[in-house]
Design a protein around this motif. Sequence first.
Motif, PDB file in Angstrom:
ATOM      1  N   MET A   1       0.848  -1.176   0.000  1.00 32.99           N
ATOM      2  CA  MET A   1       0.000   0.000   0.000  1.00 32.99           C
ATOM      3  C   MET A   1       0.893   1.238   0.000  1.00 32.99           C
ATOM      4  O   MET A   1       1.887   1.283   0.715  1.00 32.99           O
ATOM      5  N   THR A   2       0.524   2.226  -0.784  1.00 30.95           N
ATOM      6  CA  THR A   2       1.278   3.480  -0.808  1.00 30.95           C
ATOM      7  C   THR A   2       0.827   4.370   0.347  1.00 30.95           C
ATOM      8  O   THR A   2      -0.244   4.161   0.935  1.00 30.95           O
ATOM      9  N   LEU A   3       1.637   5.365   0.636  1.00 34.87           N
ATOM     10  CA  LEU A   3       1.278   6.316   1.677  1.00 34.87           C
ATOM     11  C   LEU A   3      -0.015   7.039   1.331  1.00 34.87           C
ATOM     12  O   LEU A   3      -0.874   7.239   2.191  1.00 34.87           O
ATOM     13  N   MET A   4      -0.192   7.419   0.084  1.00 36.71           N
ATOM     14  CA  MET A   4      -1.421   8.120  -0.317  1.00 36.71           C
ATOM     15  C   MET A   4      -2.643   7.221  -0.176  1.00 36.71           C
ATOM     16  O   MET A   4      -3.718   7.692   0.192  1.00 36.71           O
ATOM     17  N   GLU A   5      -2.496   5.941  -0.466  1.00 37.53           N
ATOM     18  CA  GLU A   5      -3.615   5.012  -0.262  1.00 37.53           C
ATOM     19  C   GLU A   5      -3.971   4.926   1.217  1.00 37.53           C
ATOM     20  O   GLU A   5      -5.155   4.898   1.572  1.00 37.53           O
TER      21      GLU A   5
ATOM     22  N   PHE B   1      -2.320   9.684  12.435  1.00 34.57           N
ATOM     23  CA  PHE B   1      -1.396   8.672  11.925  1.00 34.57           C
ATOM     24  C   PHE B   1      -1.303   7.427  12.803  1.00 34.57           C
ATOM     25  O   PHE B   1      -0.662   6.454  12.407  1.00 34.57           O
ATOM     26  N   ASP B   2      -1.930   7.454  13.975  1.00 37.50           N
ATOM     27  CA  ASP B   2      -1.902   6.299  14.877  1.00 37.50           C
ATOM     28  C   ASP B   2      -2.997   5.312  14.478  1.00 37.50           C
ATOM     29  O   ASP B   2      -4.032   5.199  15.123  1.00 37.50           O
ATOM     30  N   ASP B   3      -2.751   4.609  13.392  1.00 38.68           N
ATOM     31  CA  ASP B   3      -3.735   3.678  12.842  1.00 38.68           C
ATOM     32  C   ASP B   3      -2.976   2.561  12.142  1.00 38.68           C
ATOM     33  O   ASP B   3      -1.965   2.811  11.479  1.00 38.68           O
ATOM     34  N   PRO B   4      -3.442   1.329  12.283  1.00 36.94           N
ATOM     35  CA  PRO B   4      -2.751   0.184  11.671  1.00 36.94           C
ATOM     36  C   PRO B   4      -2.573   0.287  10.150  1.00 36.94           C
ATOM     37  O   PRO B   4      -1.678  -0.343   9.601  1.00 36.94           O
ATOM     38  N   VAL B   5      -3.392   1.077   9.477  1.00 36.34           N
ATOM     39  CA  VAL B   5      -3.266   1.188   8.024  1.00 36.34           C
ATOM     40  C   VAL B   5      -1.884   1.714   7.638  1.00 36.34           C
ATOM     41  O   VAL B   5      -1.329   1.337   6.601  1.00 36.34           O
ATOM     42  N   PHE B   6      -1.273   2.531   8.497  1.00 40.84           N
ATOM     43  CA  PHE B   6       0.041   3.077   8.177  1.00 40.84           C
ATOM     44  C   PHE B   6       1.162   2.067   8.378  1.00 40.84           C
ATOM     45  O   PHE B   6       2.262   2.251   7.874  1.00 40.84           O
ATOM     46  N   ASP B   7       0.858   0.971   9.066  1.00 38.56           N
ATOM     47  CA  ASP B   7       1.832  -0.113   9.195  1.00 38.56           C
ATOM     48  C   ASP B   7       1.982  -0.881   7.886  1.00 38.56           C
ATOM     49  O   ASP B   7       2.955  -1.589   7.693  1.00 38.56           O
ATOM     50  N   GLU B   8       1.013  -0.723   6.991  1.00 38.60           N
ATOM     51  CA  GLU B   8       1.009  -1.440   5.725  1.00 38.60           C
ATOM     52  C   GLU B   8       1.688  -0.683   4.591  1.00 38.60           C
ATOM     53  O   GLU B   8       1.785  -1.180   3.476  1.00 38.60           O
ATOM     54  N   VAL B   9       2.157   0.547   4.868  1.00 37.24           N
ATOM     55  CA  VAL B   9       2.793   1.356   3.841  1.00 37.24           C
ATOM     56  C   VAL B   9       4.152   0.758   3.479  1.00 37.24           C
ATOM     57  O   VAL B   9       4.961   0.474   4.351  1.00 37.24           O
ATOM     58  N   THR B  10       4.336   0.553   2.198  1.00 38.98           N
ATOM     59  CA  THR B  10       5.578  -0.078   1.731  1.00 38.98           C
ATOM     60  C   THR B  10       6.458   0.861   0.920  1.00 38.98           C
ATOM     61  O   THR B  10       7.547   0.484   0.520  1.00 38.98           O
ATOM     62  N   ASP B  11       5.971   2.043   0.606  1.00 38.25           N
ATOM     63  CA  ASP B  11       6.829   2.981  -0.136  1.00 38.25           C
ATOM     64  C   ASP B  11       6.765   4.367   0.430  1.00 38.25           C
ATOM     65  O   ASP B  11       5.928   4.755   1.130  1.00 38.25           O
TER      66      ASP B  11
END
Length: 77
Positions: A1-5, A67-77
């Motif tokens: 997942m990208t940061l924007m996503e 930013f304290d959300d698990p979705v940001f743990d999925e950022v790969t780029d």
Amino acid sequence: MTLMEAVSDRLKRLKKEKKFTSYKIQKEGGVPRSTVGKLVSMKFNTVQLDTIYQIASTMGLTIREFFDDPVFDEVTD
């Protein structure tokens, strides 16, 4: 997942959870509806941190809470 996503996903969920529309964010926080819409639909490649800050604070959140959300743990780029 990208940061924007991840930002888009987080913003979509927060809008729903806190019952905020793009119009309400514009009226209460000064962020143009078009900007919020483009963030949600990922029409931008980047976003300025101060824009995220404005949106978060309008919704009653700190930048850390945004930013304290698990979705940001999925950022790969």
